[in-house]
Design a protein around this motif. Structure first.
Motif, PDB file in Angstrom:
ATOM      1  N   PHE A1172       0.800  -1.225   0.000  1.00  0.00           N
ATOM      2  CA  PHE A1172       0.000   0.000   0.000  1.00  0.00           C
ATOM      3  C   PHE A1172       0.838   1.283   0.000  1.00  0.00           C
ATOM      4  O   PHE A1172       0.582   2.171  -0.810  1.00  0.00           O
ATOM      5  CB  PHE A1172      -0.999  -0.009   1.163  1.00  0.00           C
ATOM      6  N   PRO A1173       1.842   1.382   0.878  1.00  0.00           N
ATOM      7  CA  PRO A1173       2.576   2.663   0.903  1.00  0.00           C
ATOM      8  C   PRO A1173       3.118   3.047  -0.466  1.00  0.00           C
ATOM      9  O   PRO A1173       2.960   4.200  -0.888  1.00  0.00           O
ATOM     10  CB  PRO A1173       3.716   2.389   1.892  1.00  0.00           C
ATOM     11  N   ALA A1174       3.743   2.080  -1.160  1.00  0.00           N
ATOM     12  CA  ALA A1174       4.309   2.428  -2.472  1.00  0.00           C
ATOM     13  C   ALA A1174       3.203   2.851  -3.429  1.00  0.00           C
ATOM     14  O   ALA A1174       3.337   3.808  -4.196  1.00  0.00           O
ATOM     15  CB  ALA A1174       5.039   1.213  -3.035  1.00  0.00           C
ATOM     16  N   LEU A1175       2.122   2.122  -3.390  1.00  0.00           N
ATOM     17  CA  LEU A1175       1.007   2.406  -4.285  1.00  0.00           C
ATOM     18  C   LEU A1175       0.426   3.783  -3.955  1.00  0.00           C
ATOM     19  O   LEU A1175       0.116   4.572  -4.843  1.00  0.00           O
ATOM     20  CB  LEU A1175      -0.040   1.299  -4.098  1.00  0.00           C
ATOM     21  N   TYR A1176       0.320   4.039  -2.683  1.00  0.00           N
ATOM     22  CA  TYR A1176      -0.320   5.280  -2.240  1.00  0.00           C
ATOM     23  C   TYR A1176       0.430   6.507  -2.768  1.00  0.00           C
ATOM     24  O   TYR A1176      -0.180   7.516  -3.121  1.00  0.00           O
ATOM     25  CB  TYR A1176      -0.385   5.303  -0.715  1.00  0.00           C
ATOM     26  N   GLU A1225       3.257  -4.527  12.019  1.00  0.00           N
ATOM     27  CA  GLU A1225       4.134  -3.412  11.669  1.00  0.00           C
ATOM     28  C   GLU A1225       3.643  -2.761  10.378  1.00  0.00           C
ATOM     29  O   GLU A1225       3.556  -1.550  10.260  1.00  0.00           O
ATOM     30  CB  GLU A1225       5.565  -3.931  11.406  1.00  0.00           C
ATOM     31  N   ALA A1226       3.344  -3.629   9.396  1.00  0.00           N
ATOM     32  CA  ALA A1226       2.955  -3.120   8.080  1.00  0.00           C
ATOM     33  C   ALA A1226       1.687  -2.288   8.181  1.00  0.00           C
ATOM     34  O   ALA A1226       1.559  -1.236   7.533  1.00  0.00           O
ATOM     35  CB  ALA A1226       2.752  -4.292   7.126  1.00  0.00           C
ATOM     36  N   VAL A1227       0.745  -2.767   8.978  1.00  0.00           N
ATOM     37  CA  VAL A1227      -0.526  -2.042   9.099  1.00  0.00           C
ATOM     38  C   VAL A1227      -0.268  -0.658   9.672  1.00  0.00           C
ATOM     39  O   VAL A1227      -0.767   0.363   9.168  1.00  0.00           O
ATOM     40  CB  VAL A1227      -1.499  -2.847   9.980  1.00  0.00           C
ATOM     41  N   LEU A1228       0.548  -0.626  10.698  1.00  0.00           N
ATOM     42  CA  LEU A1228       0.826   0.672  11.320  1.00  0.00           C
ATOM     43  C   LEU A1228       1.595   1.570  10.348  1.00  0.00           C
ATOM     44  O   LEU A1228       1.345   2.777  10.283  1.00  0.00           O
ATOM     45  CB  LEU A1228       1.615   0.469  12.617  1.00  0.00           C
ATOM     46  N   THR A1229       2.506   0.934   9.581  1.00  0.00           N
ATOM     47  CA  THR A1229       3.254   1.743   8.605  1.00  0.00           C
ATOM     48  C   THR A1229       2.296   2.366   7.598  1.00  0.00           C
ATOM     49  O   THR A1229       2.431   3.544   7.230  1.00  0.00           O
ATOM     50  CB  THR A1229       4.264   0.847   7.867  1.00  0.00           C
ATOM     51  N   ALA A1230       1.337   1.556   7.159  1.00  0.00           N
ATOM     52  CA  ALA A1230       0.383   2.064   6.166  1.00  0.00           C
ATOM     53  C   ALA A1230      -0.340   3.287   6.722  1.00  0.00           C
ATOM     54  O   ALA A1230      -0.473   4.322   6.043  1.00  0.00           O
ATOM     55  CB  ALA A1230      -0.611   0.969   5.810  1.00  0.00           C
ATOM     56  N   LEU A1231      -0.798   3.183   7.950  1.00  0.00           N
ATOM     57  CA  LEU A1231      -1.524   4.313   8.542  1.00  0.00           C
ATOM     58  C   LEU A1231      -0.585   5.503   8.741  1.00  0.00           C
ATOM     59  O   LEU A1231      -0.974   6.662   8.584  1.00  0.00           O
ATOM     60  CB  LEU A1231      -2.150   3.891   9.873  1.00  0.00           C
ATOM     61  N   ASP A1232       0.648   5.163   9.050  1.00  0.00           N
ATOM     62  CA  ASP A1232       1.629   6.220   9.267  1.00  0.00           C
ATOM     63  C   ASP A1232       1.837   7.006   7.975  1.00  0.00           C
ATOM     64  O   ASP A1232       1.847   8.232   7.964  1.00  0.00           O
ATOM     65  CB  ASP A1232       2.937   5.569   9.722  1.00  0.00           C
ATOM     66  N   VAL A1233       1.971   6.253   6.895  1.00  0.00           N
ATOM     67  CA  VAL A1233       2.159   6.907   5.593  1.00  0.00           C
ATOM     68  C   VAL A1233       0.985   7.833   5.313  1.00  0.00           C
ATOM     69  O   VAL A1233       1.154   8.975   4.879  1.00  0.00           O
ATOM     70  CB  VAL A1233       2.285   5.825   4.481  1.00  0.00           C
ATOM     71  N   LEU A1234      -0.190   7.330   5.589  1.00  0.00           N
ATOM     72  CA  LEU A1234      -1.390   8.127   5.334  1.00  0.00           C
ATOM     73  C   LEU A1234      -1.365   9.406   6.154  1.00  0.00           C
ATOM     74  O   LEU A1234      -1.579  10.503   5.646  1.00  0.00           O
ATOM     75  CB  LEU A1234      -2.617   7.321   5.738  1.00  0.00           C
ATOM     76  N   GLN A1235      -1.072   9.207   7.451  1.00  0.00           N
ATOM     77  CA  GLN A1235      -1.204  10.380   8.317  1.00  0.00           C
ATOM     78  C   GLN A1235      -0.144  11.403   7.966  1.00  0.00           C
ATOM     79  O   GLN A1235      -0.412  12.601   7.967  1.00  0.00           O
ATOM     80  CB  GLN A1235      -1.219   9.911   9.744  1.00  0.00           C
ATOM     81  N   VAL A1308       0.579   5.413  18.961  1.00  0.00           N
ATOM     82  CA  VAL A1308       0.407   6.192  17.726  1.00  0.00           C
ATOM     83  C   VAL A1308      -0.729   7.189  17.907  1.00  0.00           C
ATOM     84  O   VAL A1308      -0.632   8.357  17.516  1.00  0.00           O
ATOM     85  CB  VAL A1308       0.133   5.246  16.537  1.00  0.00           C
ATOM     86  N   VAL A1309      -1.807   6.717  18.529  1.00  0.00           N
ATOM     87  CA  VAL A1309      -2.968   7.607  18.748  1.00  0.00           C
ATOM     88  C   VAL A1309      -2.536   8.828  19.561  1.00  0.00           C
ATOM     89  O   VAL A1309      -2.825   9.972  19.207  1.00  0.00           O
ATOM     90  CB  VAL A1309      -4.092   6.841  19.489  1.00  0.00           C
ATOM     91  N   VAL A1310      -1.818   8.547  20.632  1.00  0.00           N
ATOM     92  CA  VAL A1310      -1.411   9.647  21.506  1.00  0.00           C
ATOM     93  C   VAL A1310      -0.545  10.635  20.734  1.00  0.00           C
ATOM     94  O   VAL A1310      -0.777  11.845  20.742  1.00  0.00           O
ATOM     95  CB  VAL A1310      -0.666   9.090  22.738  1.00  0.00           C
ATOM     96  N   ASP A1311       0.433  10.042  19.978  1.00  0.00           N
ATOM     97  CA  ASP A1311       1.332  10.935  19.218  1.00  0.00           C
ATOM     98  C   ASP A1311       0.545  11.770  18.219  1.00  0.00           C
ATOM     99  O   ASP A1311       0.751  12.972  18.083  1.00  0.00           O
ATOM    100  CB  ASP A1311       2.373  10.108  18.452  1.00  0.00           C
ATOM    101  N   LEU A1312      -0.337  11.060  17.548  1.00  0.00           N
ATOM    102  CA  LEU A1312      -1.108  11.742  16.519  1.00  0.00           C
ATOM    103  C   LEU A1312      -1.994  12.815  17.166  1.00  0.00           C
ATOM    104  O   LEU A1312      -2.102  13.934  16.654  1.00  0.00           O
ATOM    105  CB  LEU A1312      -1.958  10.723  15.751  1.00  0.00           C
ATOM    106  N   TYR A1313      -2.536  12.479  18.297  1.00  0.00           N
ATOM    107  CA  TYR A1313      -3.435  13.445  18.948  1.00  0.00           C
ATOM    108  C   TYR A1313      -2.666  14.675  19.392  1.00  0.00           C
ATOM    109  O   TYR A1313      -3.137  15.804  19.275  1.00  0.00           O
ATOM    110  CB  TYR A1313      -4.162  12.793  20.121  1.00  0.00           C
ATOM    111  N   GLN A1314      -1.473  14.402  19.814  1.00  0.00           N
ATOM    112  CA  GLN A1314      -0.656  15.552  20.232  1.00  0.00           C
ATOM    113  C   GLN A1314      -0.511  16.540  19.086  1.00  0.00           C
ATOM    114  O   GLN A1314      -0.552  17.736  19.273  1.00  0.00           O
ATOM    115  CB  GLN A1314       0.735  15.061  20.666  1.00  0.00           C
ATOM    116  N   LYS A1315      -0.367  15.943  17.826  1.00  0.00           N
ATOM    117  CA  LYS A1315      -0.154  16.814  16.666  1.00  0.00           C
ATOM    118  C   LYS A1315      -1.457  17.452  16.216  1.00  0.00           C
ATOM    119  O   LYS A1315      -1.457  18.545  15.683  1.00  0.00           O
ATOM    120  CB  LYS A1315       0.399  16.002  15.491  1.00  0.00           C
ATOM    121  N   THR A1316      -2.557  16.761  16.414  1.00  0.00           N
ATOM    122  CA  THR A1316      -3.755  17.188  15.704  1.00  0.00           C
ATOM    123  C   THR A1316      -4.899  17.615  16.618  1.00  0.00           C
ATOM    124  O   THR A1316      -6.009  17.816  16.134  1.00  0.00           O
ATOM    125  CB  THR A1316      -4.265  16.037  14.855  1.00  0.00           C
TER     126      THR A1316
END
Length: 1609
Positions: A1172-1176, A1225-1235, A1308-1316
């Motif tokens: 997914f990341p490459a495709l995205y 790991e891959a699932v989290l990476t995919a979401l990471d790429v998205l975010q 990840v949620v916490v980190d993301l929430y901190q940013k957003t």
């Protein structure tokens, strides 16, 4: 003269007369005096009684007669000279009258006339006075005159007339008694003694006849006919022996004069109504010989009835013994004829070719002599031999002359200097007429005599016991056969040859050929000799010949053995001689000759060896051949002659050669028929000799090649293996010899001949016998080794032979054929025409498909790789040559008006060659054998990878659609339909790994290989493929293949499909690849110099994939096609759709579960998500909420998939480790790429944040509640530890350990929430509330969480999130967006701080303290972040918090603690903190808002109420307990309350009076009575605390003021 005169006187007189005569004769030119009287005198003296006188007179008479005639000759001589002068010739020559004769001639005439008169017993006209005369003397005188002076009679008609009118009638008259006489009839009845044959007269008559015929035949044609007929009659069996003997002697005299015989033939046999005299003579000789065998010969009439000679049917001993002559005690066998018991010796009577008579010379005998035994036979035998010799030498001499004349005339005609054409033509036609006449005579002579000759010679051959005689007979038969052959008289030729053939074979040998020919049918007829019927006697088998060999007859069912005698061998040699010297005239009778030779060779046990020569060999079956030493020494000679015979076929003319070949072929056909249905040793004579003949006629091989090889091909198909083997041996030897022969013109310039020679090699491919095919292939191998460089146009044929080997033809055949192919590929590719390269590819491919021998298939794939390398290295040369050839073919096709048809047509020919190679490899990629598929697949993709750059751009279209996609389709089909049955072993003892033990698994490997190969080509050659018109369609097809592979129910295939997917997604767009980011989309990068511009249609022969080269191919011939962004985007979106379909299909839980349910593997899912990341990166611009939704579903489903407990040890970390699986790991990476993309993306993308939070929070929930996968029951990993009880159960499904994943998601949620936290979407979508709601689950479970770390992380995360989120919430307090959050938060605090879960028993004190500290942190958060801002917070919430703090400040009871631990486990710190917080908010001295004051009042009342409750409960308990001490924690609690009360009072005192509510004071004072009640307690600690609590109350002890005052105040 008186009769009494003394003899002396007479003698004297006669001598004087003789002297005078001599003198006279010397002077005979002078006038001769009358001699009449002298002659008469001499005659009379002759008949005196005195012997001496008689004899002398006789001599004188003879002399006188001679002198008379000599005078006449002299006279003629004189006159001839005169006549020669130019004088007038007198015309009296025609007159018969004597008067015209000259004087001497007249004397001679009168004398001769009187001699006739006297012999006839008449009175003389001239010699008057003659009284007596003996006939014998008269006949002698006549004979001597006729013999000595023939010219007199021939030149003078008068004398000729005498011959006709006088001599002939006289002779006929005198012959009459001989004619009428029959031996055996009684003689007494005939009165006249003349009537009995009288030897002296008869013999003299025959002498006269001989002279007449010899000298005057031309004058006396009719008379001679009578004489000859009489002679023939004298040979009859009923004539006396002496008469027959003398007659034979006379005939012998004619037989040595062939010209005379020729005249007989012309005068009689060729005339219509004449007697066939010549034929009768020959037949009579035959009958005569035959009669000698039938009637025993007797020399003397008196002894004719001897018993011993009559025993025709009796014992053979008597005659046989008569042949033994004792010499010095030894026994020698005389040469003789022997037939059916009759034994006739052969006497040496005359020198060959001269007729020296014995009995015709016996002029002194009066009585018939005794004829020795065998004399007549010997003379007759010589007659035959001389007759044959004479006729043949005469005719052949004349034939030779005619031929040379013809030759010279044709030469003259063809010469340029011609005299008048007319004259030439005239001479030629005269020549022709002459030849026609001569030929008619020759043919008539042969036709007249051959039959009788053959009958007699055959009989003699059979009867002969003497080698020399046999040799002569055979020689006669041979010369006759050859003569007949030259004259083209087939019947007679065949008859003589048959006779020789029959002589060669054992008696009664069953040989069909000899029994069906005309000659043989004739041999059973009878022929008549002057009305007598004579049967031709068939040969007898009782000959006394030495047996020299015993062997097997050549027959389908041999019965016993047969014997060969030395005579058979002699005949055989004659036969060989005949064939050798006269082969040219044999024609159809080659059949006879060869058939006989074949049988003889067989009986003698000669077997063919290399080159077709026959060598003595042991017989294979039956009693082995027995040969005497004599024959053993002969065999090599015979074998040699046999070979020479066929070697000499090179000198035959074409027609004769064809006869020979045809005869050999039909012989061979017979041998084949005989060999059908049995496996006995066949006769290989014909095949061997066909080979020999072919080899020596190589210089004109074209004329005989077709019939020769056509027949040998038939032999090759024969069921008898030995027969076939020789057929093949002969055929291959001929082909090899033909190719190596030094032809003129050479083969390289004579393609037609070369193809003709090679054609039978190709034809052999139609034969199914493996041994023949092996020979064929060995031949090909040898041809390659010797002629490979010069095959030229013959290559297609040779390659066709290799390619014709079918799969079912056995390993050794395939191996040999393959050896040939290997040789071709290693050594001969450069020498063959380029047009044959395609055939090489086809043949190599066909070997790959053979399933007999795996190694061959694999090696042939290697050969294809070598071939491709060769194409690559010699590309330019091959391309030029193919283009040239193509142009030529195109031209031809246009001329014929047909369309040029070849595979892959529109592509250029060189590309077609490549395509054929690819197509072949493609076929091998779907072979049933896995090893072949694997090898072919690797080779195909390597070849396209390494050499694909050579193809024209347009050809890639074909490669993609016709080769690669076609292959993918076939592989997909085979894989999906492959058998799932387990294969036990791989043939032999090879064990198969469990990952390959079904056909399905083996096909899976192929699918993987193929898909990966195609993907790689799409990746590396994208710059070539994208400019093709339908790249997007190809892309879709490829994606479809990837999708179907990814969704296949095979882990290996599905995983590999994703790898291929990954590969094609790493492609850089072709334009961007070659430019700097800021340049506009046009290619303007300088091309590296080393390549230079590549013009027109040529192609770069460089193995490289540099950018320069890619650009190079677009440089001058066509502008590069810049793919626009839009098309590119479409490709990526197609890929996204495929990815989505793979993801949703593969992770969708099945409806029902059983053993065979397919559940995707972790590596597959990991790979899927990793794509997914490459495709995205390529689709992010258009990626919207819907797509995110789709992604979320797939991520969630993928994470939910369980694993088999078999696989878990390899994938899972142990339960205690906090490690993520690669999928997580891959699932989290995919979401990471998205975010991250959202973060830097445009504003409109930020609405996706909440969705990402939702996704992550869903994952967080897994920490406490693992996801379900459809209806599948999963065990938690902790319970699925490999219980031994479970071993027999099928593999179970184990849910993963989701705790680490959930915890990481939470981070990840916490980190993301901190940013957003402040993002509009995050605020609007109540993200904070969702986070709190999610965290409430682990927090409320606390100790019941699957992992202890979870709730701890949840707490810390909550604290971090609130620290960021609460300010935001306060900020938006007025908007009401957070209203629903507060109750959620309150409930969360409540559930956590007062959890229902019990801590585990084994919790250590330190742990407990640490956990208490966490609780304290939460209270601190409340005191720091919430209560200070109470005015922004809903009242209900604050109330809930206060209640909670109140609850916390009172020690909670926990009955499970032991006494010793009670003081620690009471959460004293926590209670204290709650209490302090309550206190803190009890006296906030900075009341700025009503809200704050409200908190303080509420806090105080709560606190006081709480203290009152504790004290009451303590007093109660103390009273009830009596002497027993109260529980430790209760004591501690009361102490704490007491301390709190004193602290509170202190605080109240310090507070501004206006800040303290009256109610509060009332509540404080109300405590006092309760405290007093505590004084009775027994605990000293309580007492001291009580003391401290009571002391502050002193300040309340004031005198009471007036109520009014108080009331007022």
């Amino acid at each position: 003269m008186s009769g009494t005169s003394s003899p002396e006187a007479v003698k004297k007189l006669l001598e004087n007369m003789q002297g005078d005569l001599r003198a006279l004769s010397l002077e005979c030119k002078k006038k001769f005096p009358p001699v009449k009287e002298a002659i008469v005198l001499c005659f009379r003296l002759h008949f005196t009684k005195d012997n001496i006188t008689n004899n002398t007179a006789a001599a004188t008479v003879r002399q006188v007669v001679t002198v008379v005639f000599e005078r006449m000759v002299a006279e003629d001589e004189r006159h001839r000279d005169i006549i020669e002068q130019p004088v007038l010739v007198q015309g009296n020559s025609n007159r018969r009258s004597v008067s015209t004769l000259k004087p001497c001639a007249k004397d001679a005439y009168m004398l001769f006339q009187d001699l006739c008169q006297l012999v006839n017993a008449d009175a003389p006209y001239w010699l008057v006075g003659m009284t007596e005369m003996t006939r014998t003397f008269g006949l002698e005188l006549l004979e001597s005159v006729l013999n000595d002076f023939p010219q007199v009679f021939l030149q003078h008609q008068e004398f000729s007339f005498l011959l006709k009118e006088r001599v002939c009638p006289l002779v006929i008259k005198l012959f009459s008694p001989n004619i009428k006489f029959r031996q055996g009839s009684s003689t007494s009845s005939s009165p006249a003694p003349v009537e009995k044959p009288y030897f002296p007269i008869c013999m003299r008559l025959l002498r006269v006849v001989s002279v007449l015929i010899k000298q005057f035949y031309s004058l006396l044609v009719t008379e001679c006919e009578i004489f000859l007929s009489l002679l023939v009659k004298f040979l009859d069996a009923d004539k006396p022996q002496w008469l027959r003997a003398v007659a034979v002697e006379s005939i012998h005299r004619f037989c040595v004069q062939p010209q005379l015989l020729r005249s007989f033939c012309q005068s009689y046999d060729m005339k219509q109504h004449s007697t066939k005299v010549f034929r009768d003579i020959v037949n009579a000789l035959g009958s005569f010989i035959q009669s000698l065998f039938l009637v025993p010969p007797t020399g003397n009439p008196a002894t004719s009835n001897q018993a011993g000679n009559n025993n025709l049917g009796g014992s053979v001993s008597a005659p046989a013994n008569s042949g033994m002559v004792g010499i010095g005690g030894g026994v020698t066998l005389l040469p003789a004829f022997e037939y059916r018991g009759t034994w006739i010796p052969i006497l040496t009577i005359t020198v060959q070719g001269s007729a020296k008579a014995t009995y015709l010379e016996m002029l002194d005998k009066v009585e018939p002599p005794t004829i020795p035994e065998g004399y007549a036979m010997s003379v007759a035998f010589h007659c035959l031999l001389d007759l044959v010799r004479g006729i043949t030498s005469m005719i052949e001499g004349e034939l030779g002359e005619v031929e040379t004349e013809c030759q010279t005339t044709t030469d003259e005609c063809s010469s340029p200097t011609q005299s008048t054409e007319q004259q030439d033509l005239q001479s030629t036609s005269d020549q022709m007429d002459k030849e026609i006449v001569s030929r008619a005579v020759w043919e008539e002579m042969v036709n007249a005599c051959w039959y009788g000759l053959l009958a007699a010679l055959s009989l003699l051959l059979d009867a002969s016991t003497d080698e020399a005689a046999t040799e002569n007979i055979l020689k006669a038969e041979l010369t006759m056969a050859a003569l007949c052959g030259r004259l083209g008289l087939v019947t007679s030729r065949d008859a003589f040859i048959t006779a020789i053939c029959k002589g060669s074979l054992p008696p009664h040998y069953a040989l069909t050929v000899l029994n069906t020919t005309t000659a043989a049918t004739l041999s059973n007829k009878s022929y008549s000799v002057q009305g007598q019927s004579v049967m031709m006697i068939s040969p007898s088998s009782e000959s006394h010949q030495q047996v020299v060999a015993v062997g097997q007859p050549l027959a389908v069912q041999p019965q016993g053995t047969v014997m060969l005698t030395s005579k058979n061998i002699q005949c055989m040699r004659t036969l060989l001689n005949l064939a050798h010297c006269h082969g040219a005239v044999l024609g159809t009778s080659w059949q006879l000759v060869l058939a006989t030779l074949q049988h003889l060779v067989w009986i003698l046990g000669l077997k063919p060896s290399s080159g077709g020569a026959l060598k003595p060999g042991r017989a294979v079956e039956g009693p082995s051949t027995v040969l005497t030493t004599a024959v053993m020494t002969d065999l090599p000679v015979i074998s040699n002659i046999l070979s020479r015979l066929f070697e000499s076929s090179q000198y035959l003319d074409d027609v004769s050669l064809h006869h020979l070949i045809n005869a050999l072929c039909s012989l061979s056909l017979e041998a084949m028929d005989m060999a059908y249905g049995n496996n006995k040793e066949p006769s290989l004579f014909a095949v061997a000799k066909l080979l020999e003949t072919g080899l020596v006629n190589m210089h004109r091989i074209e004329i005989l090649w077709r019939p020769l090889t056509g027949h040998l091909l038939e032999v090759c198909q024969h069921p008898n293996s030995r027969m076939r083997e020789w057929g093949a041996e002969a055929l291959t030897s001929l082909i090899k010899a033909g190719l190596t022969f030094n032809h003129d013109p050479p083969l390289s310039q004579n393609q037609r001949l070369q193809l003709l020679l090679l054609n039978p090699l190709k034809e052999m491919s139609n034969i199914n016998h493996p041994d023949i095919r092996l020979k064929q292939l060995e031949c090909v191998l040898q041809i390659l080794q010797s002629q490979g460089d010069s095959l030229g146009p013959g290559w297609p044929l040779v390659l066709g032979v290799m390619g014709a080997i079918r799969n079912d033809q056995g390993e050794s055949l395939i191996r040999t054929a393959f050896q040939c192919l290997q040789l071709v590929v290693t050594d001969f590719l450069p020498t063959m025409p380029c047009t044959c390269l395609q055939i090489v590819v086809d043949v190599a491919g066909s070997f790959g498909l053979h399933n007999q021998e795996l190694n061959i298939s694999l090696t042939s794939i290697g050969l294809l790789w070598n071939i491709s390398d060769y194409f690559f290295q010699r590309g330019e040369t091959i391309e030029k040559e193919l283009n040239k050839e193509e142009a030529a073919q195109q031209k031809q096709a246009e001329e014929k008006g047909v369309v040029l048809n070849r595979p892959f047509h529109p592509a250029p020919p060189f590309d077609c060659l490549w395509l054929c190679l690819y197509a072949k490899l493609g076929e091998l990629c779907v072979d049933p054998r896995p090893a072949v598929r694997k090898s072919a697949g690797q080779t195909l993709f390597s070849t396209i990878g390494a050499h694909g750059t050579l193809l024209q751009h347009s050809t890639w279209h074909t490669v993609i659609w016709k080769v690669l996609f076609h292959l993918l389709d076939r592989v997909r089909e085979s894989s999906t339909t492959a058998d799932k049955e387990k294969i036990e072993s791989g043939g032999g003892n090879i064990l198969i790994h469990h990952s390959r033990d079904t056909a399905e698994k083996q096909w899976a490997e192929t699918w993987v290989l193929t898909l990966a190969g195609v993907a790689r080509i799409f990746n590396t050659r994208r710059y070539l493929l994208q400019p093709l018109g339908d790249f997007s369609r190809a892309w879709d097809v490829l994606l479809d293949h990837i999708q179907s592979a990814a969704l296949s129910k095979n882990n290996e295939v599905s995983l590999a499909a994703l790898k291929s997917f990954q590969e094609i997604l790493q492609i850089v767009s072709p334009v961007r690849d070659s430019e700097k980011p800021e340049t506009p989309p046009v290619v303007n990068v300088p091309v590296p110099v080393l390549i230079g511009p590549i013009s027109g249609m040529s192609r770069p022969f460089i193995r490289t994939d540099s950018i320069g080269e890619r650009l190079g191919r677009y440089s001058s011939s066509e502008p590069p096609i810049v793919t626009d962004e839009l098309e590119d985007l479409n490709l990526w979106w197609a890929a996204w759709n495929t990815w989505y379909r793979i993801g949703s299909e593969s992770t969708k839980p099945p409806i029902t579960f059983d053993k065979l349910t397919f559940i995707p593997s972790q590596p597959f899912l990991t790979a899927l998500i990793q794509i997914f990341p490459a495709l995205y990166q390529h689709i992010k611009t258009g990626f919207n909420m819907d797509d995110l939704q789709k992604l979320g579903v797939i991520l969630h489903s993928a994470i939910s998939v369980p694993i088999s407990s078999d696989a878990s040890p390899f994938i899972l970390p142990s339960y205690t480790e906090a490690v993520l699986t690669s999928l997580q790991e891959a699932v989290l990476t995919a979401l990471d790429v998205l975010q991250k993309a959202i973060c830097v993306g445009p504003e409109n993308m930020q609405i996706m944040y909440p969705a990402i939070f939702d996704q992550l929070l869903a994952f967080v929930e897994f920490s406490c509640k693992p996801p379900q996968y459809g209806q599948l029951e999963t065990k938690h990993i902790a319970n699925a530890k490999y219980n031994q009880i479970q071993l027999f159960a099928p593999a179970e499904w184990v849910a993963l350990n989701y705790v680490p994943f959930a915890e990481r998601s939470l981070e990840v949620v916490v980190d993301l929430y901190q940013k957003t936290a402040c993002h509009k979407a995050v605020v609007n979508e109540k993200v904070l509330q969702n986070i709190i709601k999610t965290l409430r689950v682990p927090l409320s479970l606390k100790y019941s969480c699957p992992s202890e770390s979870t709730w701890k992380l949840a707490v810390s995360s909550l604290l971090r999130v609130l620290s960021i989120g609460l300010p935001v919430a306060r900020q938006h307090a007025s908007s009401g967006k957070f209203d629903s959050m507060w109750p959620e938060l309150a409930n969360t605090f409540e559930d956590f701080l007062f959890t229902k879960s019990i801590p585990p028993d084994n919790l250590s004190i330190q742990e407990f303290q640490r956990n208490e500290n966490i609780d304290v942190e939460v209270v601190q958060l409340i005191s720091n972040e919430i209560l200070p801002y109470a005015n922004f917070i809903p009242k209900e919430f604050v109330g809930q918090i206060m209640t909670m703090l109140n609850k916390g400040s009172i020690h909670s009871q926990s009955s499970s603690f032991t006494e010793a631990e009670i003081d620690i486990r009471l959460r004293e710190e926590f209670s204290k903190m709650c209490f302090e917080t309550l206190l803190q908010f009890s006296f906030s001295n900075k009341v700025t808002t009503p809200q704050e004051g409200y908190i303080s009042r509420m806090a105080l009342s709560v606190l006081l109420k709480r203290s009152q409750d504790v004290l009451h409960r303590y007093i109660e308990d103390e009273r009830l307990s009596g002497k027993c001490p109260l529980p430790r924690q209760q004591v501690t609690e009361i102490i704490f309350v007491l301390k709190a009360v004193s602290t509170l009072i202190d605080s109240l005192k310090k507070t501004q009076p206006e800040n303290v509510d009256g109610n509060t004071w009332a509540q404080v004072i109300a405590l006092y009575p309760t405290l007093v009640e505590c004084i009775t307690c027994s605990s000293s600690e309580v007492c001291s605390a009580l003391k401290e609590a009571l002391v502050p109350f002193k300040d309340f002890m004031q005198p009471p003021a007036s109520r009014v005052q108080n009331g007022e105040s």
